[in-house]
Design an enzyme around this catalytic site. Structure first.
Site, PDB file in Angstrom:
ATOM      1  N   SER A   8      -2.267  -4.940   0.711  1.00 28.70           N
ATOM      2  CA  SER A   8      -1.480  -3.814   1.191  1.00 28.70           C
ATOM      3  C   SER A   8      -1.503  -3.740   2.717  1.00 28.70           C
ATOM      4  O   SER A   8      -1.097  -4.665   3.399  1.00 28.70           O
ATOM      5  CB  SER A   8      -1.978  -2.529   0.531  1.00 28.70           C
ATOM      6  OG  SER A   8      -1.023  -1.491   0.642  1.00 28.70           O
ATOM      7  N   ASP A  68       1.681  -3.270  -5.204  1.00 31.44           N
ATOM      8  CA  ASP A  68       0.556  -3.206  -4.273  1.00 31.44           C
ATOM      9  C   ASP A  68      -0.669  -3.984  -4.769  1.00 31.44           C
ATOM     10  O   ASP A  68      -1.124  -3.804  -5.896  1.00 31.44           O
ATOM     11  CB  ASP A  68       0.183  -1.731  -4.077  1.00 31.44           C
ATOM     12  CG  ASP A  68      -0.671  -1.495  -2.857  1.00 31.44           C
ATOM     13  OD1 ASP A  68      -1.789  -2.041  -2.811  1.00 31.44           O
ATOM     14  OD2 ASP A  68      -0.230  -0.755  -1.961  1.00 31.44           O
TER      15      ASP A  68
END
Length: 301
Positions: free
Chosen positions: A44, A158
């Protein structure tokens, strides 16, 4: 300039939204103290900061993010009219590419891995080739907030969903030390919140309006119910933080790095990108507190 005491580093940069700006401070401390970063693995926000660093464009990115205001953040959120995420994320990626350029991962001067999650197979994916900002876009696809990134027939979200502190991609590195930056550290004392800047109501209003229009288009929601949906998003963000912190503890226990820099998970919220200077300084201070100076590191070898 590196000193004779330099150690080569595999740097693991964790996920955690705006807290990931602390990665910049950690990198600055490592550079100033003679560590040589030879490899980066990130999830991320860790994939984003790590990728920009690997391009040797961290100066440009840091200057930009230090100047970002809350209203700027809202302007970068491009509403998705589909049903698999509130925002597309294309505008953010295009802005970054315009600012720092783009490269393929295999052309970077250091080894780089962005970690994402395959939504259908429920397995983590290591992105180690191809266009850098495609890998970053996949790795930052926070569920519900950004739409998944379609990559080679798979929907990727993510990386922090399954691996918020991705140690494993560094196992094959031939470096002296592995350093992990965990953005899900123990919360800082509550009184520290009084030192944080007050919320900018115009930012909250604009973000709420964007979400309200999204919800109204699909659910014919009233303004009152939209307000509750925004609160639900905030709850979801906190729940995601709690989940990542739990997974991070398990990963770090199973695959302990040589050194860990913990950033308190309540240092800021996921979208507090206007607090860049504060988070960068926090990362620098935490690195100084958690990591050995090069000469100390040499004696421990």
């Amino acid at each position: 300039m590196h000193t004779e005491a330099s150690q080569t580093v595999s740097l693991v940069l964790g996920s955690g939204g705006a807290r990931g700006l602390a990665h910049i401070g950690v990198i600055r401390w490592l550079e100033e103290n003679g560590y040589q970063i030879r490899s980066i693995a990130g999830s991320s926000m860790g994939a984003l900061v790590g990728g920009v660093y690997a391009m040797d464009k961290l100066d440009e990115y840091e200057s930009w993010v230090r100047a970002v205001r809350k209203l700027d953040i809202v302007s970068l959120l491009d509403v998705s009219w589909g049903s698999n995420g509130l925002f597309k994320g294309d505008k953010i990626i295009d802005t970054l590419v315009d600012m720092v350029g783009d490269q393929h991962i295999e052309d970077l001067p250091i080894r780089y891995t962005a970690v994402a999650t395959n939504l259908h197979t429920e397995k983590e994916v290591w992105l180690q080739s191809g266009r850098l900002f495609n890998a970053i876009r996949a790795s930052i696809s926070l569920p519900l907030f950004f739409t998944p990134y379609h990559y080679k027939g798979a929907d990727l979200i993510d990386g922090g969903v399954l691996n918020p502190v991705p140690i494993a991609p560094t196992f094959g590195d031939h470096t002296d030390i592995t350093i992990a930056v965990n953005l899900g550290g123990e919360p800082q004392p509550q009184q520290a919140k009084s030192e944080q800047p007050e919320q900018d109501e115009s930012y909250v209003d604009m973000l709420q309006n964007k979400i309200r229009r999204f919800i109204a288009d699909f659910q014919s929601a009233t303004p009152e119910s939209s307000h509750h949906d925004l609160s639900a998003h905030e709850v979801a963000s906190q729940a995601f933080d709690a989940m990542q912190s739990t997974i991070a503890r398990q990963k770090l226990a199973a695959y302990p790095p040589d050194e860990i820099v913990d950033i308190p998970r309540n240092a800021c919220s996921l979208l507090d990108f206007d607090r860049a200077a504060e988070m960068i300084d926090l990362g620098y201070r935490r690195a100084a507190a958690c990591l050995p100076a090069p000469q100390t590191a040499d004696r421990q070898k």
